[in-house]
Design a protein around this motif. Structure first.
Motif, PDB file in Angstrom:
ATOM      1  N   ASN A   1       0.846  -1.178   0.000  1.00 16.16           N
ATOM      2  CA  ASN A   1       0.000   0.000   0.000  1.00 16.16           C
ATOM      3  C   ASN A   1       0.890   1.240   0.000  1.00 16.16           C
ATOM      4  OD1 ASN A   1      -2.426  -1.461   0.106  1.00 16.16           O
ATOM      5  ND2 ASN A   1      -2.316  -1.601   2.344  1.00 16.16           N
ATOM      6  N   MET A   2       0.290   2.385  -0.327  1.00 11.40           N
ATOM      7  CA  MET A   2       1.094   3.603  -0.414  1.00 11.40           C
ATOM      8  C   MET A   2       1.795   3.931   0.899  1.00 11.40           C
ATOM      9  SD  MET A   2      -1.347   6.067  -2.737  1.00 11.40           S
ATOM     10  CE  MET A   2      -2.861   5.676  -1.842  1.00 11.40           C
ATOM     11  N   ASP A   3       1.094   3.796   2.024  1.00 14.33           N
ATOM     12  CA  ASP A   3       1.713   4.135   3.308  1.00 14.33           C
ATOM     13  C   ASP A   3       2.866   3.194   3.625  1.00 14.33           C
ATOM     14  OD1 ASP A   3      -0.217   2.013   3.726  1.00 14.33           O
ATOM     15  OD2 ASP A   3       0.026   2.334   5.879  1.00 14.33           O
ATOM     16  N   GLN A   4       2.763   1.947   3.184  1.00 11.77           N
ATOM     17  CA  GLN A   4       3.845   0.993   3.428  1.00 11.77           C
ATOM     18  C   GLN A   4       5.094   1.351   2.632  1.00 11.77           C
ATOM     19  OE1 GLN A   4       1.430  -2.432   2.300  1.00 11.77           O
ATOM     20  NE2 GLN A   4       1.488  -3.202   4.395  1.00 11.77           N
ATOM     21  N   ILE A   5       4.901   1.859   1.410  1.00 10.03           N
ATOM     22  CA  ILE A   5       6.055   2.286   0.603  1.00 10.03           C
ATOM     23  C   ILE A   5       6.720   3.493   1.245  1.00 10.03           C
ATOM     24  CG2 ILE A   5       6.846   3.069  -1.651  1.00 10.03           C
ATOM     25  CD1 ILE A   5       4.443   1.669  -2.888  1.00 10.03           C
ATOM     26  N   VAL A   6       5.912   4.446   1.719  1.00  4.89           N
ATOM     27  CA  VAL A   6       6.475   5.610   2.411  1.00  4.89           C
ATOM     28  C   VAL A   6       7.250   5.146   3.636  1.00  4.89           C
ATOM     29  CG1 VAL A   6       5.941   7.743   3.655  1.00  4.89           C
ATOM     30  CG2 VAL A   6       4.699   7.182   1.569  1.00  4.89           C
ATOM     31  N   GLY A   7       6.663   4.230   4.408  1.00  2.00           N
ATOM     32  CA  GLY A   7       7.341   3.701   5.589  1.00  2.00           C
ATOM     33  C   GLY A   7       8.639   3.009   5.241  1.00  2.00           C
ATOM     34  N   GLN A   8       8.641   2.232   4.158  1.00  2.00           N
ATOM     35  CA  GLN A   8       9.855   1.541   3.722  1.00  2.00           C
ATOM     36  C   GLN A   8      10.934   2.549   3.312  1.00  2.00           C
ATOM     37  OE1 GLN A   8      10.227  -0.249  -0.210  1.00  2.00           O
ATOM     38  NE2 GLN A   8      10.731  -2.216   0.718  1.00  2.00           N
ATOM     39  N   ALA A   9      10.527   3.592   2.588  1.00  2.00           N
ATOM     40  CA  ALA A   9      11.485   4.613   2.149  1.00  2.00           C
ATOM     41  C   ALA A   9      12.065   5.367   3.351  1.00  2.00           C
ATOM     42  CB  ALA A   9      10.809   5.578   1.183  1.00  2.00           C
ATOM     43  N   LEU A  10      11.218   5.696   4.327  1.00  2.77           N
ATOM     44  CA  LEU A  10      11.706   6.389   5.524  1.00  2.77           C
ATOM     45  C   LEU A  10      12.656   5.495   6.317  1.00  2.77           C
ATOM     46  CD1 LEU A  10       8.426   8.168   6.723  1.00  2.77           C
ATOM     47  CD2 LEU A  10      10.425   9.235   5.642  1.00  2.77           C
ATOM     48  N   ALA A  11      12.351   4.201   6.387  1.00  8.00           N
ATOM     49  CA  ALA A  11      13.232   3.262   7.082  1.00  8.00           C
ATOM     50  C   ALA A  11      14.566   3.137   6.349  1.00  8.00           C
ATOM     51  CB  ALA A  11      12.558   1.898   7.199  1.00  8.00           C
ATOM     52  N   THR A  12      14.530   3.124   5.020  1.00 12.08           N
ATOM     53  CA  THR A  12      15.758   3.077   4.223  1.00 12.08           C
ATOM     54  C   THR A  12      16.602   4.310   4.497  1.00 12.08           C
ATOM     55  OG1 THR A  12      14.678   1.793   2.476  1.00 12.08           O
ATOM     56  CG2 THR A  12      16.702   2.967   1.882  1.00 12.08           C
ATOM     57  N   PHE A  13      15.946   5.472   4.557  1.00 14.29           N
ATOM     58  CA  PHE A  13      16.692   6.710   4.841  1.00 14.29           C
ATOM     59  C   PHE A  13      17.320   6.656   6.235  1.00 14.29           C
ATOM     60  CE2 PHE A  13      16.822  10.866   6.890  1.00 14.29           C
ATOM     61  CZ  PHE A  13      17.804  11.468   6.106  1.00 14.29           C
ATOM     62  N   ARG A  14      16.576   6.145   7.224  1.00 15.76           N
ATOM     63  CA  ARG A  14      17.133   6.066   8.582  1.00 15.76           C
ATOM     64  C   ARG A  14      18.403   5.208   8.602  1.00 15.76           C
ATOM     65  NH1 ARG A  14      11.738   5.702  10.097  1.00 15.76           N
ATOM     66  NH2 ARG A  14      11.835   3.427  10.311  1.00 15.76           N
ATOM     67  N   ARG A  15      18.374   4.097   7.867  1.00 14.74           N
ATOM     68  CA  ARG A  15      19.571   3.245   7.815  1.00 14.74           C
ATOM     69  C   ARG A  15      20.738   3.977   7.147  1.00 14.74           C
ATOM     70  NH1 ARG A  15      15.559  -0.685   6.737  1.00 14.74           N
ATOM     71  NH2 ARG A  15      15.877  -0.528   4.481  1.00 14.74           N
ATOM     72  N   MET A  16      20.435   4.724   6.080  1.00 13.60           N
ATOM     73  CA  MET A  16      21.484   5.498   5.410  1.00 13.60           C
ATOM     74  C   MET A  16      22.007   6.587   6.342  1.00 13.60           C
ATOM     75  SD  MET A  16      19.594   5.791   1.688  1.00 13.60           S
ATOM     76  CE  MET A  16      20.947   6.309   0.663  1.00 13.60           C
ATOM     77  N   ASP A  17      21.094   7.191   7.099  1.00  5.96           N
ATOM     78  CA  ASP A  17      21.449   8.254   8.035  1.00  5.96           C
ATOM     79  C   ASP A  17      22.371   7.715   9.123  1.00  5.96           C
ATOM     80  OD1 ASP A  17      21.160  10.968   8.741  1.00  5.96           O
ATOM     81  OD2 ASP A  17      19.738  10.456  10.323  1.00  5.96           O
ATOM     82  N   GLU A  18      22.020   6.540   9.651  1.00  5.86           N
ATOM     83  CA  GLU A  18      22.835   5.924  10.703  1.00  5.86           C
ATOM     84  C   GLU A  18      24.224   5.558  10.178  1.00  5.86           C
ATOM     85  OE1 GLU A  18      20.380   2.673  11.837  1.00  5.86           O
ATOM     86  OE2 GLU A  18      18.892   3.948  12.853  1.00  5.86           O
ATOM     87  N   LYS A  19      24.250   5.064   8.943  1.00  2.00           N
ATOM     88  CA  LYS A  19      25.537   4.694   8.341  1.00  2.00           C
ATOM     89  C   LYS A  19      26.416   5.929   8.151  1.00  2.00           C
ATOM     90  CE  LYS A  19      27.420   1.968   4.501  1.00  2.00           C
ATOM     91  NZ  LYS A  19      27.091   1.198   3.287  1.00  2.00           N
ATOM     92  N   LEU A  20      25.788   7.026   7.707  1.00  2.00           N
ATOM     93  CA  LEU A  20      26.525   8.275   7.506  1.00  2.00           C
ATOM     94  C   LEU A  20      27.041   8.810   8.837  1.00  2.00           C
ATOM     95  CD1 LEU A  20      27.302  10.434   5.358  1.00  2.00           C
ATOM     96  CD2 LEU A  20      25.217  11.644   5.991  1.00  2.00           C
TER      97      LEU A  20
END
Length: 394
Positions: free
Chosen positions: A362-381
């Protein structure tokens, strides 16, 4: 001010990220990386617009319609609502769907009203409805398929009335050939709640999805180029950007090395009628196999627009066309796993979104997945920065 282009070539400058696909996954990550990391982002899409399948636009009659079929926003995630609310106001909207069965339009998902209308059951309480459904249910020892799910819950008659024909049209397969997840998503209710969804937040972007995407992408560090096919840039993608975020079909990225992943597609017949309303709710399903389309949608119910005319869409499932629905069968998941293993071995590329992970979201799940991906990138940075500080201190 960010600009949207229809041009075949990006500029010669180097970017931090090349994001392929301007739907929810790509657009959310573009916004987060630009606004939170100060990253320079090139966002491309092969279509002529942003928004992916959620794209909407006013037609010649001024009716805001969804070019790729109705998209209804609903979620239980406060995080997703808070994030998207930065880019849109909301119009409260609770989605209702009717199914055309035995000459009547009855609520779907099946509820107490549905049962009373179809069978003159005179059920007055939830307990009576639960007992009625229990009497109809035909227990299945091991639930493996979509057919098993429904027959186990409501029995053969309701299965044939509401699910078998619709599923055969939608998927080109009998429910007995499909994974149980397809029909597990659809509840059966013993009350008179006729809402299609029961999420805590149900609303539509006040000015439409496209307006929301355009505001999301309105950032000086984001360059958007539509009408650009990644295939034309792939060989030099790492010359354009340090990192690629790919939201397209994963099998296409790897040139269909193991064969194509199967999808179902849709074809749409949009019509504007010289009458104020066509049907009582936004969507009416047609489960019968005697009817070639699966549903008719009417957009003014979604948008709240007032007009003397109305726009509707007939929806026809298809084996050919843009990929919409991954077909949930074990052999398809096995094929995806082979591509996923390749993706895991591919450096400098992140695979995100529905097509890249071969899953229906669903659309909200894609947004959630994208935000989670960003958090992982943020933590790595952040981790990389702390290591650099530590080395400098030594």
């Amino acid at each position: 001010m960010n600009a949207f282009f229809n041009a075949p070539e990006p500029s010669s400058e180097r970017y931090d990220y090349l994001i392929v696909g301007a739907g929810f996954a790509g657009s959310v990550l573009a916004e987060r990386l630009a606004s939170q990391h100060g990253a320079r982002v090139l966002l491309i899409d092969r279509r002529s617009h942003v928004g992916g399948n959620a794209y909407d636009e006013p037609n010649e009659a001024g009716i805001l319609y969804h070019k790729y079929g109705p998209h209804i926003f609903h979620t239980n995630s406060e995080q997703v609502v808070d994030y998207l609310s930065q880019f849109t106001e909301w119009r409260p909207y609770e989605h209702r769907v009717l199914a055309c069965v035995r000459g009547q339009q009855v609520p779907i998902p099946i509820n107490r009203t549905t049962l009373n209308m179809l069978f003159d059951a005179n059920l007055r309480t939830e307990e009576e409805a639960a007992e009625y459904l229990a009497q109809r249910a035909e227990p299945v020892e091991e639930i493996r398929t979509s057919e098993d799910v429904v027959i186990n819950a409501v029995g053969t008659e309701l299965y044939r009335l509401f699910f078998r024909g619709y599923t055969r049209k939608q998927w080109g397969l009998d429910p007995s050939e499909l994974d149980k997840q397809v029909t597990s998503r659809i509840p059966t209710r013993t009350n008179a709640d006729d809402r299609y969804f029961s999420d805590t937040f149900q609303a539509m972007p006040l000015h439409g999805y496209t307006a929301m995407f355009e505001k999301m992408l309105d950032h000086p560090l984001i360059e958007v180029r539509t009408g650009v096919d990644f295939a034309e840039l792939k060989n030099r993608a790492h010359e354009i950007a340090d990192h690629i975020i790919y939201t397209g079909p994963i099998d296409e990225y790897f040139d269909f090395r193991f064969g194509k992943l199967p999808y179902r597609s849709l074809k749409f017949d949009h019509q504007t009628l010289d009458q104020e309303w066509f049907q009582p709710v936004a969507v009416v399903n047609y489960p019968s196999e005697d009817v070639p389309f699966t549903r008719i949608s009417e957009y003014k119910h979604l948008t709240g627009q007032e007009a003397p005319v109305t726009t509707i869409t007939y929806e026809y499932p298809s084996a050919e066309g843009d990929p919409y629905y991954p077909i949930p069968r074990p052999e398809n998941q096995e094929l995806f796993k082979r591509y996923e293993a390749l993706a895991d071995e591919t450096g400098g590329v992140s695979f995100v979104g529905r097509l890249a992970t071969y899953r229906y979201y669903n659309m909200d799940q894609i947004v959630g997945q994208a935000l989670a991906t960003f958090r992982r990138m943020d933590e790595k940075l952040a981790s990389g920065r702390s290591e650099a500080v530590s080395v400098a201190a030594e």
